[in-house]
Design an enzyme around this catalytic site. Structure first.
Site, PDB file in Angstrom:
ATOM      1  N   LYS A  87      42.438  52.215  52.803  1.00  0.00           N
ATOM      2  CA  LYS A  87      41.238  52.006  51.997  1.00  0.00           C
ATOM      3  C   LYS A  87      40.498  50.789  52.528  1.00  0.00           C
ATOM      4  O   LYS A  87      40.669  49.661  52.070  1.00  0.00           O
ATOM      5  CB  LYS A  87      41.598  51.817  50.518  1.00  0.00           C
ATOM      6  N   SER A 122      36.157  60.044  49.008  1.00  0.00           N
ATOM      7  CA  SER A 122      36.483  59.218  47.853  1.00  0.00           C
ATOM      8  C   SER A 122      36.001  59.925  46.587  1.00  0.00           C
ATOM      9  O   SER A 122      36.435  61.036  46.306  1.00  0.00           O
ATOM     10  CB  SER A 122      35.864  57.831  48.024  1.00  0.00           C
TER      11      SER A 122
END
Length: 597
Positions: free
Chosen positions: A196, A390
């Site tokens: 991430k 996402s």
């Protein structure tokens, strides 16, 4: 004095009422004009499409998912419609059998569009070539992004002093940690997933190895697509083409011709002479070019009563109502569109077109809930554009089927939260201090003017962990996977559509048309037409909405100037500001999408 105020307030009330009536009438008139313009557009397009016309496609145009109408064209001139990507696809497909269209001319010069958008345009052009009609491409300079599309052309011509770009792919990220250190601004960051990378620019001064690994994998998949495209035009093997790029072999227009990337050096007037010959015109005749913007109104759709709705989700996912003119998937606004689709009995199936890097976790969950309710009534298929990552993947994961382009960037199953402690900046740099009173320990939380306590940090991290678990469970349920497996392909990692097919994040590779056919097949439709939600917006209506929201102001003008000055960097600025303005502090987002060029 009493009499004065009586007359003053009466006059003031009259002005207010008059103002309201003026704007009501104004909107009605503009709406009528807009409908008239739309109704006249088809007739106008038919008159514009002359015999032996050439469809003109400008690769430097920015093709958003939805087009827009332009009532202002009545006063300013120009086209009454700006084509979106779907409009371009429909136009090219229709031109394939339109006897008035003899071929396509591609103008190059630097495409602002993403990799998957380029891929979809290229596929449409390949299909057009089956008609036997010609495609010519020309440019003073043909960037690599344009060449990917132009490689499908029968002939590519380059200005004698121009060049064709073939150099490989690169990605550069900007890191702000050093600047924040100098300003004494402390980022407070919470995240799940080793890949991430959204927060890396604020906590590191270079890419982490996991991030470097995933970007290298993206480049590898996308470069393979590029090599195959170049190979189709040059008939050289991909290994040789890769060597040309690595050694910088293509530097001049003559190099491009020698290596067969281009079919000849020409000036623009010489190319125009060739086009006249192809369409049977004399030297002094004007070439009958027609742009996508003008041609799209001429395109006839299906005639059936049954409809397949294309539900367009483009932009960052945010909470609440859509503001201003930016591309956003605002939860409350988007939910209204979902419910329109769900309640329309003529709509038998839905394709949600997703082009989003994600955004607010709460807004993503709210949208997914409405999509679940929609799916109970009608088939729901997802078509992914440049980005469906996402939060963009979150709202997609429970569809009946998911289609992506090979160059789509998807995945990024991960969560983060980020705030900034500015206390030291204000104290030490500006001499500004803060003080206050509260009757409970967390009454002023969150607060950018002081550091978080350890307990407050636990609150945020627990929220991030909980939402990451929810994210994985939503994907597991939608894709029928084990949560442990979802975690193994999650961790915030992004994938291309090609890789997503291999690991199960998508069901098949295909463009929007492929997804529409799939949705129609699930609903057992034979004769149907497509409709888009939301309806394409009119520029005048958008301007009026901005007026009503107070967006048209000195602030809005300053924003436009800032965007012009910052260029591509404006995007992260806008997203960071949105993150700070929204009450939700947990995000499913790729604010720093690795640009691959």
């Amino acid at each position: 004095m009493k009499q004065f105020f009586k007359f003053f307030f009466a006059s003031f009330l009259a002005l207010v009422v008059a103002g309201i009536l003026f704007f009501a009438v104004f909107f009605i008139v503009i709406g009528s004009i807009s409908r008239s313009v739309s109704g006249a557009a088809a007739k106008e397009a038919e008159s514009l499409v002359k015999d032996n016309s050439i469809l003109y496609i400008d690769l430097t145009d920015d093709y958003h998912e939805l087009g827009e109408s332009n009532t202002l064209a009545l006063f300013t001139g120009g086209s009454s419609q700006t084509a979106g990507l779907h409009d371009l696809m429909k136009s090219v497909a229709y031109a394939k059998t339109d006897e008035k269209i003899k071929g396509i001319y591609l103008k190059t010069g630097g495409s602002p569009n993403g990799q998957a958008t380029a891929q979809q345009i290229r596929e449409a052009l390949k299909d057009f070539k089956q008609s036997g009609k010609f495609i010519y491409a020309y440019g003073d300079f043909i960037p690599q992004s344009d060449y990917f599309i132009a490689s499908v052309a029968d002939s590519i011509f380059i200005n004698p002093l121009g060049s064709v770009e073939l150099k490989g792919l690169a990605s550069n990220l900007v890191f702000f940690k050093g600047a924040l250190d100098k300003l004494n601004v402390q980022p407070e960051i919470f995240y799940c997933g080793q890949f991430k990378s959204a927060t890396e620019p604020f906590r590191m001064d270079k890419m982490s190895e996991p991030n470097r690994k995933q970007i290298a994998a993206l480049q590898s998949d996308i470069w393979k697509e590029m090599l195959n495209a170049v190979s189709e035009h040059t008939h050289a093997d991909t290994a040789s083409i890769n060597t040309w790029a690595r050694t910088g072999a293509i530097q001049t227009a003559n190099d491009a011709v020698n290596y067969k990337l281009a079919d000849g050096t020409r000036y623009k007037d010489e190319v125009e002479t060739l086009l006249r010959r192809k369409t049977g015109k004399n030297e002094k005749d004007k070439i009958s070019f027609i742009t996508i913007n003008d041609y799209v109104s001429n395109v006839k759709g299906g005639t059936g009563d049954d409809q397949v709705a294309i539900l367009v989700a483009e932009g960052e996912i945010v909470d609440g109502e859509k503001q201003g003119s930016s591309y956003q998937i605002a939860s409350e606004t988007f939910i209204k569109e979902i419910r329109k689709v769900r309640d329309n009995e003529k709509v038998k199936a839905v394709v949600m077109r997703v082009n989003s890097p994600g955004g607010s976790a709460l807004a993503s969950e709210v949208i997914l809930r409405e999509l679940q309710l929609l799916k109970k009534k009608k088939p729901l298929v997802v078509s992914m554009g440049d980005l469906a990552a996402s939060g963009g993947y979150y709202i997609s994961c429970q569809a009946d089927s998911i289609f992506a382009l090979p160059n789509t960037i998807t995945g990024s199953i991960g969560v983060f939260g980020m705030m900034f402690n500015t206390q030291a900046f204000f104290n030490q740099k500006l001499g500004v201090t803060f003080d206050g009173e509260k009757n409970a320990p967390y009454a002023d939380f969150p607060n950018m003017n002081r550091p978080m306590t350890e307990q407050e940090k636990k609150f945020i991290q627990n929220g991030v962990d909980t939402i990451y678990m929810t994210f994985k469970s939503r994907v597991a349920a939608g894709r029928k996977m084990d949560i442990a497996y979802v975690d193994s392909i999650g961790q915030g990692r992004v994938w291309t559509g090609t890789a997503g097919l291999k690991n199960g994040l998508v069901d098949a590779l295909g463009n929007l048309d492929r997804a529409i056919r799939s949705a129609a097949a699930i609903a057992r439709l034979k004769d149907y037409r497509t409709v888009t939600y939301p309806a394409p917006e009119d520029k005048m209506e958008r301007l009026m909405r901005m007026f009503s929201q107070g967006s048209v102001s000195g602030k809005a003008m300053a924003e436009q100037l800032l965007e012009q000055e910052m260029g591509k960097e404006y995007r992260w600025f806008r997203i960071l500001r949105t993150m700070q303005q929204q009450k939700n502090h947990v995000w499913m987002m790729m604010p720093f999408v690795p640009e691959i060029y």
